[in-house]
Design an enzyme around this catalytic site. Structure first.
Site, short mmCIF file in Angstrom:
data_model
loop_
_atom_site.label_atom_id
_atom_site.label_comp_id
_atom_site.label_asym_id
_atom_site.label_seq_id
_atom_site.Cartn_x
_atom_site.Cartn_y
_atom_site.Cartn_z
N ARG A 38 0.80 -1.24 0.00
CA ARG A 38 0.00 0.00 0.00
C ARG A 38 0.82 1.28 0.00
O ARG A 38 0.26 2.36 0.05
CB ARG A 38 -0.98 -0.04 1.17
CG ARG A 38 -1.91 -1.23 1.04
CD ARG A 38 -3.12 -1.22 1.92
NE ARG A 38 -3.93 -2.38 1.59
CZ ARG A 38 -3.80 -3.58 2.14
NH1 ARG A 38 -2.92 -3.78 3.09
NH2 ARG A 38 -4.56 -4.58 1.75
N THR A 79 1.83 -5.56 4.42
CA THR A 79 1.35 -4.91 3.20
C THR A 79 1.08 -3.42 3.42
O THR A 79 0.85 -2.69 2.46
CB THR A 79 0.04 -5.57 2.72
OG1 THR A 79 -0.89 -5.55 3.80
CG2 THR A 79 0.26 -6.99 2.25
N GLY A 86 -1.76 -11.02 8.96
CA GLY A 86 -1.74 -12.45 9.29
C GLY A 86 -2.85 -12.88 10.24
O GLY A 86 -2.76 -13.95 10.85
N GLU A 106 -5.58 -14.15 9.72
CA GLU A 106 -6.21 -15.41 9.34
C GLU A 106 -5.32 -16.61 9.69
O GLU A 106 -5.65 -17.76 9.40
CB GLU A 106 -6.52 -15.41 7.84
CG GLU A 106 -7.87 -14.79 7.49
CD GLU A 106 -8.04 -13.36 7.97
OE1 GLU A 106 -7.19 -12.52 7.63
OE2 GLU A 106 -9.01 -13.06 8.69
N TRP A 148 -3.12 -4.73 10.01
CA TRP A 148 -2.60 -4.89 8.65
C TRP A 148 -2.78 -3.70 7.72
O TRP A 148 -2.19 -3.66 6.64
CB TRP A 148 -3.17 -6.16 8.01
CG TRP A 148 -4.66 -6.24 7.89
CD1 TRP A 148 -5.51 -6.92 8.73
CD2 TRP A 148 -5.50 -5.71 6.86
NE1 TRP A 148 -6.81 -6.80 8.30
CE2 TRP A 148 -6.83 -6.07 7.15
CE3 TRP A 148 -5.24 -4.94 5.71
CZ2 TRP A 148 -7.91 -5.70 6.34
CZ3 TRP A 148 -6.32 -4.57 4.91
CH2 TRP A 148 -7.62 -4.95 5.22
N ASN A 194 -9.61 -8.99 12.97
CA ASN A 194 -10.43 -9.98 13.68
C ASN A 194 -9.64 -10.70 14.77
O ASN A 194 -8.44 -10.91 14.64
CB ASN A 194 -10.95 -11.02 12.69
CG ASN A 194 -9.82 -11.78 12.00
OD1 ASN A 194 -9.15 -11.25 11.12
ND2 ASN A 194 -9.56 -13.00 12.43
N ASP A 232 -15.67 -11.65 11.03
CA ASP A 232 -14.45 -11.12 10.41
C ASP A 232 -14.59 -9.64 10.08
O ASP A 232 -14.14 -9.18 9.03
CB ASP A 232 -14.05 -11.91 9.15
CG ASP A 232 -12.67 -11.50 8.65
OD1 ASP A 232 -11.79 -11.22 9.49
OD2 ASP A 232 -12.47 -11.45 7.42
N ASP A 291 -12.91 -6.99 10.63
CA ASP A 291 -11.65 -6.33 10.98
C ASP A 291 -11.88 -4.83 11.14
O ASP A 291 -12.36 -4.18 10.21
CB ASP A 291 -10.61 -6.51 9.87
CG ASP A 291 -10.11 -7.94 9.76
OD1 ASP A 291 -10.87 -8.87 10.07
OD2 ASP A 291 -8.96 -8.13 9.33
CA CA Z 1 -9.64 -10.67 8.86
#
Ligand code: CA
Ligand code: CA
Length: 595
Positions: free
Chosen positions: A144, A188, A204, A206, A265, A283, A325, A327
């Site tokens: 990004r 990222t 990360g 997940e 993230w 999450n 999820d 986030d």
């Molecule tokens: Ca997530």
């Protein structure tokens, strides 16, 4: 779902020639680069000749004070140059470029960084990070953007490192590992600079990583502090213990906090006025919320960290005990309200927009910015959601065979009312410009146990489009102007595909954003009337920028369809599978030199 990108192996390139070329360029007499100072960073939102930080200023307002391009002459905006990122595989280009001393630094997919002449697009140098086998980015091989400090350009890589390169030569000055990619860590986000520190998050969530914010000395890469965003973990500062985040086991049962996710993230923002860095967190892991009764701090939250101490000053949790999820990584953008309050706004993935006090985190206001929210019926006086228990995916342990909990249809989808694409705020109109999406999902829980380096979800899902009658039309994306004082949507521009690029607004009374269909668009910031568009040849999933050079205003944006939607988007991914991949940088200015 295959979480590993086998293509990475095919994409690996040799690095040797890149470094040699960089050194030769330097010897050939690259002009000396004026160092970027903390003062420059703090003044970035106002200085028009450069773009030094992600967010066009560390507050992340994405507001350019330039007005040479405005509602009257924007029809004369034409391309100046385009630069191809090259490579055999085109993937999502989510990067916001930075500009300094007439040079553009833009990152590309697969951890690449390009230095270009900002006026002509001529390539000055390129860095291609050597990626190992087995990196585990959840949501495409994106990056990004980079941070600038001193003579360095600093960016994060998919194997969870930070790399600092000399702006002039592209030579590696320092390189630091954030964590083990084999344990599911990746990176990222665009780093940001605050008081000589480079701040970064981790990806990360997940894979059951430990979310955190890291602060390194920007000049040397030396670790200064680490602040974990999962309750129970010890922070560090100057090599010493710096206090546990929260209270161990206060909001997590048993040992689950040890692999609790809350990945930071999307990176953060920083407000020099409060001295606080604001990081959103993802999450809690795993997705299956039946396994972790409790609020699971500091997942799905905004945490405000005192940059000087590395400690959490306040937190605000949008989705306690998240089961969808949702986030809460979305950027927290500070601003002054019309009545002079110092506030911050956040359009959360869970569908609610929050307005908080920037210094204390005190909840001021919250309201939906999407038309359909099923998981909560509203917010209480402290901004805590009023859950609809019937919309929480069921506990698989209570099912007949113990393998699949009750499936529910929830909105927004887990890709969110808003995802990684940053919004903009205009001090002229007082509106936030929010790239929103209207979609839902079937979601259910499954049993899961943690295994290092393996997906840690305990859930199954399919993203679906919503009934057009429920949301007032056949669309998914909607660029919305939102008044934070009233919570009203002032105007909207609907889009067929889900919006995935960021936004910029300008003193010229314009709002710019890209679409997966390939257009960079401009609208009147007050009315939403579309006044300009250009087809870039691939989907735009990156935020635009603007700067001034030799008396002319430029607009730039990266183009290249990808990101999470094609990989995770279920029925929506199928609906938009006609979209073209690509990878290029586009720059525009007025054809008539602003006359
Ligand atoms: Ca997530
Ligand atoms: Ca600037």
């Amino acid at each position: 779902m295959n979480h590993k990108f086998q293509e990475v192996d095919l994409m690996k390139r040799t690095l040797t020639s890149v470094l040699v070329a960089g050194a030769l360029f330097s010897l050939a007499g690259a002009p000396a680069v004026a160092a970027v100072t903390d003062k420059d960073i703090e003044n970035d939102a106002k200085s028009t000749g450069d773009v030094l930080s992600w967010g066009l200023g560390t507050q992340g307002q994405r507001y350019s004070p330039l007005a040479k391009i405005n509602t009257k002459n924007v029809k004369d905006l034409v391309p100046v140059w385009s630069f191809s990122f090259g490579g055999e595989k085109q993937r999502g280009q989510e990067s916001q470029p930075v500009i300094h001393n007439g040079r553009m630094f833009v990152t590309g997919s697969y951890s690449r960084l390009f230095a270009l002449d900002a006026k002509t697009g001529k390539k000055l140098w390129k860095y291609e990070h050597r990626l190992p086998d087995g990196i585990m980015p959840c949501c495409d091989v994106v990056n990004r953007g980079a941070a600038l400090y001193d003579n360095l350009v600093i960016f994060a890589t998919l194997d969870a490192q930070l790399v600092a390169l000399d702006q002039g030569s592209g030579k590696v000055v320092w390189k630091e590992k954030i964590d083990e990619y084999s344990a599911g860590y990746s990176a990222t986000a665009a780093p940001i600079i605050a008081k000589g520190l480079v701040l970064t998050g981790v990806s990360g969530g997940e894979f059951g990583v430990i979310g955190r914010v890291e602060a390194l000395d920007a000049k040397t890469g030396k670790m200064v502090w680490v602040r974990p965003t999962v309750e129970g973990h010890m922070g560090m500062k100057d090599g010493k213990e710096n206090g546990v985040s929260g209270t161990t086991n206060a909001t997590w049962p048993g040992d689950l906090w040890k692999t609790g996710g809350a990945a930071t993230w999307l990176g953060g923002t920083y407000d020099p006025e409060t001295g606080l860095a604001y990081f959103g967190t993802g999450n809690p892991a795993p997705w299956n919320s039946a396994l972790r009764p409790g609020d699971n701090l500091y997942s799905c939250s905004t945490v405000a960290i005192d940059v000087a101490t590395g400690k959490i000053v306040w937190h605000f949790q949008g989705t306690p005990n998240d089961g969808w999820d949702y986030d809460g990584v979305n950027e927290f953008v500070t601003f002054k309200s019309k009545d002079g309050k110092h506030l911050g706004g956040k359009a959360d993935r869970n569908g609610f927009f929050y307005v908080l006090d920037a210094k204390s985190g005190k909840f001021q206001k919250g309201f939906p910015f999407v038309k359909k929210i099923t998981w909560a019926t509203g917010l209480d006086e402290n901004g805590r959601p009023k859950f609809d228990p019937a919309n929480r995916p069921g506990d698989p342990a209570k099912s007949a065979d113990g393998k699949k909990g009750t499936s529910v249809f929830s909105a927004p989808s887990f890709l969110g009312g808003k995802n990684q694409m940053p919004m903009a705020y205009s001090p002229d109109t007082g509106y936030f410009y929010v790239p929103a999406n209207e979609w839902g999902m079937e979601i259910w829980n499954e049993p899961v146990t943690y295994k290092k380096g393996a997906a840690y979800l305990g859930a199954g899902f399919t993203i679906k489009t919503l009934d057009s009658k429920e949301i007032g039309g056949d669309y998914i994306g909607a660029m919305r102007a939102i008044d934070p004082a009233t919570g009203k949507i002032v105007w909207e521009v609907k889009n067929n595909a889900p919006l995935w690029g960021g936004v910029m607004t300008t003193k010229g009374g314009l709002v710019f954003w890209g679409t997966p269909e390939g257009y960079l668009k401009a609208a009147d910031a007050k009315t939403g009337k579309e006044v300009w568009s250009f087809q870039t040849g691939s989907g735009v999933v990156a935020p635009p920028i603007s700067w001034e050079q030799d008396g002319e205003q430029y607009i730039g944006v990266a183009s290249g369809w990808g990101g999470a939607v094609p990989l995770w988007g279920g029925d929506v991914a199928k609906k938009v599978n006609y979209l073209n991949q690509g990878g290029s940088m586009w720059v525009f200015k007025l054809h008539k030199s602003g006359k």
